[in-house]
Design a protein around this motif. Sequence first.
Motif, short mmCIF file in Angstrom:
data_model
loop_
_atom_site.label_atom_id
_atom_site.label_comp_id
_atom_site.label_asym_id
_atom_site.label_seq_id
_atom_site.Cartn_x
_atom_site.Cartn_y
_atom_site.Cartn_z
N PHE A 205 -44.69 19.67 19.44
CA PHE A 205 -44.24 21.32 19.51
C PHE A 205 -43.34 21.14 20.21
N ASP B 23 -43.11 25.94 24.36
CA ASP B 23 -45.00 25.90 23.59
C ASP B 23 -45.69 24.67 24.22
N GLN B 24 -44.56 22.97 24.28
CA GLN B 24 -45.60 22.71 25.88
C GLN B 24 -45.87 23.06 26.42
N SER C 210 -55.18 24.81 18.43
CA SER C 210 -53.53 24.97 18.20
C SER C 210 -52.96 23.94 18.29
N ASN D 2 -53.06 21.41 14.83
CA ASN D 2 -51.36 21.17 14.64
C ASN D 2 -50.50 22.65 14.15
N PRO E 21 -49.18 26.37 13.95
CA PRO E 21 -48.70 27.16 15.53
C PRO E 21 -49.05 28.08 16.29
#
Length: 243
Positions: free
Chosen positions: A77, A81-82, A130, A134, A136
């Motif tokens: 990601f 996002d992380q 998510s 995996n 989005p």
Amino acid sequence: MKKLQAFIFIILLTSCQVTETININPDGSGNIEVYNLQDENSMVQIGRRNFSAERFVDTTFVFRDYIKKYQETFVKFLKVDQAIFQEHANVKMQIKVDPIQVEHFNIVSSDFKKIEEVPNLYESLRLANSLKENFPIARRAYKINYRFDGTTFQRKVVIVDQEKFEEDKKMVDQRKKWYAKYKVIQSYTLHYIFPRKIKSVSNEKAILSEDKKSLTLEFQISDCYQNFESTDLEVVLEQKDFQ
């Protein structure tokens, strides 16, 4: 996928009881919990498949353990996002589906030192999914901000994606008439516990406990989507000298 997400959204909207509980200690620390109980009778009425076909699930995990478990997916990601995943690191989640006892609920909770630090628990489960699958990241169209200065508590809903919020709202408006013929449960309850007696509450419909240290306030979920600001709340506690 978009149609499937829309269907799931309507199922959750029309067949659940959501309870948001906050317990604040004298030093401002505490715990927040969002309990989502899906009502089987309501789901059967609107055409959901037989609950007995479900497999038994009873799992509890902390988000940080999920990040470690799916580390290979996590590093794929984007950094932004992380960071979102890490915001939920201390969030605890429980999911239970029991076809024998006809029980289906999830609980998302988090301890906090300051309530301002609480992430948006209403998107924790979809973030976990998510990460696992995996997919989005799909954020909520809103977030809830909390503040507590020792005397005044505030809860405020903030729309962060107006376009998505309008889409969700339109969907609710379109479907509300359709499921009005069914006797579905869609309650949304706030239950807040404070370290001192409550002096005043901004919403006159709030019910205070006998000792005046807690309150309960109930809404209909569909009404909330039409007017999220209705769930905003300000609670003023008595000064320590008046305990």
